[in-house]
Every structure is written in C-alpha cells, then in structure tokens.
Design an enzyme around this catalytic site. Sequence first.
Site, PDB file in Angstrom:
ATOM      1  N   TRP A 132      50.287  42.128  39.967  1.00  0.00           N
ATOM      2  CA  TRP A 132      50.832  40.692  40.744  1.00  0.00           C
ATOM      3  C   TRP A 132      51.967  40.299  40.228  1.00  0.00           C
ATOM      4  O   TRP A 132      52.243  40.326  38.787  1.00  0.00           O
ATOM      5  CB  TRP A 132      49.734  39.612  40.153  1.00  0.00           C
ATOM      6  CG  TRP A 132      50.024  38.192  40.866  1.00  0.00           C
ATOM      7  CD1 TRP A 132      50.072  38.019  41.971  1.00  0.00           C
ATOM      8  CD2 TRP A 132      50.002  37.115  40.062  1.00  0.00           C
ATOM      9  NE1 TRP A 132      50.615  36.433  42.238  1.00  0.00           N
ATOM     10  CE2 TRP A 132      50.383  35.795  41.039  1.00  0.00           C
ATOM     11  CE3 TRP A 132      49.854  36.812  38.615  1.00  0.00           C
ATOM     12  CZ2 TRP A 132      50.385  34.620  40.616  1.00  0.00           C
ATOM     13  CZ3 TRP A 132      49.938  35.427  38.435  1.00  0.00           C
ATOM     14  CH2 TRP A 132      50.097  34.372  39.498  1.00  0.00           C
ATOM     15  N   ASP A 213      43.041  38.897  33.153  1.00  0.00           N
ATOM     16  CA  ASP A 213      43.353  38.070  34.089  1.00  0.00           C
ATOM     17  C   ASP A 213      42.445  38.052  35.086  1.00  0.00           C
ATOM     18  O   ASP A 213      41.909  39.012  35.663  1.00  0.00           O
ATOM     19  CB  ASP A 213      44.695  38.381  34.768  1.00  0.00           C
ATOM     20  CG  ASP A 213      45.206  37.256  35.853  1.00  0.00           C
ATOM     21  OD1 ASP A 213      44.330  36.291  35.930  1.00  0.00           O
ATOM     22  OD2 ASP A 213      46.056  37.597  36.512  1.00  0.00           O
ATOM     23  N   LYS A 249      40.656  30.353  43.851  1.00  0.00           N
ATOM     24  CA  LYS A 249      39.708  31.021  44.857  1.00  0.00           C
ATOM     25  C   LYS A 249      38.385  30.838  44.876  1.00  0.00           C
ATOM     26  O   LYS A 249      37.880  30.374  45.927  1.00  0.00           O
ATOM     27  CB  LYS A 249      40.098  32.509  44.703  1.00  0.00           C
ATOM     28  CG  LYS A 249      41.222  33.147  45.381  1.00  0.00           C
ATOM     29  CD  LYS A 249      42.597  32.821  44.420  1.00  0.00           C
ATOM     30  CE  LYS A 249      43.623  33.331  45.062  1.00  0.00           C
ATOM     31  NZ  LYS A 249      44.931  33.058  44.250  1.00  0.00           N
TER      32      LYS A 249
HETATM   33  N1  PMP Z   1      46.423  36.290  38.443  1.00  0.00           N
HETATM   34  C1  PMP Z   1      46.311  36.797  39.892  1.00  0.00           C
HETATM   35  C2  PMP Z   1      46.130  38.495  39.867  1.00  0.00           C
HETATM   36  C3  PMP Z   1      46.443  36.243  41.092  1.00  0.00           C
HETATM   37  O1  PMP Z   1      46.492  36.916  42.027  1.00  0.00           O
HETATM   38  C4  PMP Z   1      46.817  34.820  41.137  1.00  0.00           C
HETATM   39  C5  PMP Z   1      46.632  34.233  42.357  1.00  0.00           C
HETATM   40  N2  PMP Z   1      47.526  34.668  43.317  1.00  0.00           N
HETATM   41  C6  PMP Z   1      46.739  34.136  39.844  1.00  0.00           C
HETATM   42  C7  PMP Z   1      46.489  34.858  38.627  1.00  0.00           C
HETATM   43  C8  PMP Z   1      47.137  32.726  39.668  1.00  0.00           C
HETATM   44  O2  PMP Z   1      46.261  32.104  40.219  1.00  0.00           O
HETATM   45  P1  PMP Z   1      46.313  30.400  40.252  1.00  0.00           P
HETATM   46  O3  PMP Z   1      46.758  30.191  41.692  1.00  0.00           O
HETATM   47  O4  PMP Z   1      45.310  29.579  39.863  1.00  0.00           O
HETATM   48  O5  PMP Z   1      47.507  30.221  39.328  1.00  0.00           O
END
Ligand code: PMP
Length: 399
Positions: A132, A213, A249
């Site tokens: 990410w 994560d 999510k």
């Molecule tokens: N880590 C990963 C791998 C993600 O895909 C995301 C959300 N796209 C996050 C962390 C962050 O999530 P949040 O929207 O809760 O900040």
Amino acid sequence: MSFFSSVALAPDDPILGLTDAWLADPRSPKVNLGVGVYYDADGRQVLPESVMRAEATLTARRRARSYIPIDGLPDYDSATQRLVFGEDCAAAAEGRVVTAQTLGGTGALRVGADFLKATLPFAKVAISQPSWPNHQVLFRAAGFEIGNYPYYHADSHGVDFDAMLAALLAMDAGTVVLLHACCHNPTGADLSTAQWREVAGAVRDRGLLPFVDMAYQGFDRGIAEDAQGIAILLEAGVENLLVANSCSKSFSLYGERVGALSLVCASADEARRVRSQVKQTIRANYSNPPTHGAALVATILGDPDLRAQWEEEVGQMRGRIKAMRNGLVARLAALGHPEFAFINRQAGMFTYSGLSPAQVQRLRDEFAIYAVSSGRICVSALNEANLDYVADAIARVAG
Ligand code: PMP
C-alpha cells in the site's frame, strides 16, 4: 511577497485522483475499479444493520461529548484487543499488550511509526514489494530509512516466498518488518499458514521487529482466521510485536476513523512504560481520539446479539467478494481467457490482475473502466450489473 511563494504543487493522490476522473466521466456505463472501499451488490456503500442498531442505542443514551482518554475508550480498546489477539492470548492475559484507539489504521501506523522512531531511532524499516503506497509515505514522514523485501511473484500471481524468506534472513537485527495480516493490498497474495510459521521463525531467529498491518480482518476467511499470522508470531516466541488494525472496512466505518495500535511487550511493567510513551505521541499529535466510531464498535463487540449480527454481515461481504472473483474468472474463461484463474486464489478486496499500464489505459479510454495503473482491481466494485461488461472489456484488452 508571500511566505508561501516557494511552495510547489504536490501530486494528487493517484487512487483518489482516479475517482475524481471517473466522477467527471460523462460516459455510461462506467465502472470505478480503483477505490479501496467495499460496495454491495447494488454498487452502494454498506450501512451494516449492526452499526445502525448500535447507533440507535447510543443516540438513546444521550451521551455528552466529553474528551475521552488519550489512548481511547477503555471498552473499545479491550474489545479490539480481543478481536486482534483472540480470546485466549497469553500475552494479553499477562497484561503485556498495550492497545490504544487511533484514527483509523493509518493513524495506528503513524502513531506506531512515531513511537518506534523515538524508541529505536536507528532501526530500518522493510516493506513488501509492492505494498500500500501510504506505508512508504508515512514511515518516511516519521523519519525512517525504508527498504523493501521481495513479495509478489508476477508469473505465479502469488508470493515469491523463497525470495521473501531469504531477504528476512539477511536483514539487520532490529529491522522493523511491515507485514500484511491478510488480504494483501495491492496484490491479494497472502502467506499460507505454513509460510507464516517460517516467517515467524525467521523474525525470531534474526531478531526482527514485526509490525503487522491488519486493515481487512474478516474479509478473507474469518475474524480469527485472518489474524492467524499474529497468533503464529507469538506462538513462535516473538517477544515484541506491533499491530495496526482498522475498523474502516470490517465495520464499514471509513469516515469515522476507527482503528487501534497494539504493542506486545516483554512484561506488564514494560507495557506500562510503553503505554505512557504511546500516549505522549498521541498527545503531541491530536490530543485524544474521537468518540463516536469507537463507541459504535465497542457497543457491537460488547453485545452478543449485535456481535453475532456483525459477524454475519462481515461474512456476507466476504462471501460477495468471493462470488465476484468466481464470476469474473468464469466469464473470462468463457471468453477464452482461462489464464485469469489465479484471481480465485487471491484474497480480499483486491486483485493484481496482471494487466499492464497500457492495458489499464485502454480500459479507461475505450470502456470507461478505471483501475490503478499497476493493474490492481477492486473486486468489491464488481456486481451482477457490471460483471459482464468488465469481463468483456478485460478480455478485449488482454488480446
Ligand atoms: N493498511 C492498508 C493495507 C490499507 O489498505 C488501508 C486502507 N486503504 C489502511 C492501512 C488504512 O486504513 P484506514 O482507512 O483505517 O486508515
């Protein structure tokens, strides 16, 4: 002369920018496969019934909106800790796990990164290749030097496990290794149980510090199943571990910014000291977290009936994602492209489709289908109404 005259224009976020372009596109049909949001069978964002019921309970309670503790609502923190570590975690029972409510998973990663920089200023950080994109951005913003470890194997569309393990075994002791718990973003390629065990052994033997994560708990196999990597690391005897988890999510609470940072410590006394420093980090950034989203999650997880309903709703999201994977694979096979069968082996909201940047561009230009140039597709943006159209377009650009 303005003090800001030398400020350069920063690039748009590549993924959010895609949504803007899709919104502005006058063509119909048009499909946005770029976003990282779960959509239901009608292409709408989900409002889980469990969240709505918890909302009604909270409204009826007419709570004043006072400040909450720096490290969050105690009920939320303890319920989240059990969600992430399971009900029978020895480290948690021994008071060795610190859990602090944060602003989403991103906030957890950033508070964790700031804490690590203050505690281990010379540590390196290793991130999967690819990952990410914000991982790189936020660890760099915290002042870290970032390296990558090999992860994705383009030919097999799975994990390049031998290369990953060799890289872990060659890292300097004390390196912070960022691992995705499940539903790897962007590839959809996850470690098997056996591979997690090997990773745990390598992490322990090399003296690495895992930072897990977990943004998609429940989206692959189940709540406990998707957290198995964390349990395996602890079982292997890894002493310290960080976890950033997100409720964005799994509870469909994206904009409420609900997440948590957990840190496993060597003793309850160490945990007390670590908590005090994590609180300093939070205090210096935003003082204390917002109430509402965490109160919703605590209400759901604290009520057996609401919790059962939430688990069922997560199960429905998980089931629909798998059905869309199946549907896409079956349609592409029927159109003469059986090579996309790997999409069924990948997990979570995303698949690395293997489409090249040029093919992704053709999808956009010729079919108004928007995807990230890496070929990442958000499977949950598919539904019965657009599946044929998308499969047909992919088959055409795939040649
Ligand atoms: N880590 C990963 C791998 C993600 O895909 C995301 C959300 N796209 C996050 C962390 C962050 O999530 P949040 O929207 O809760 O900040």
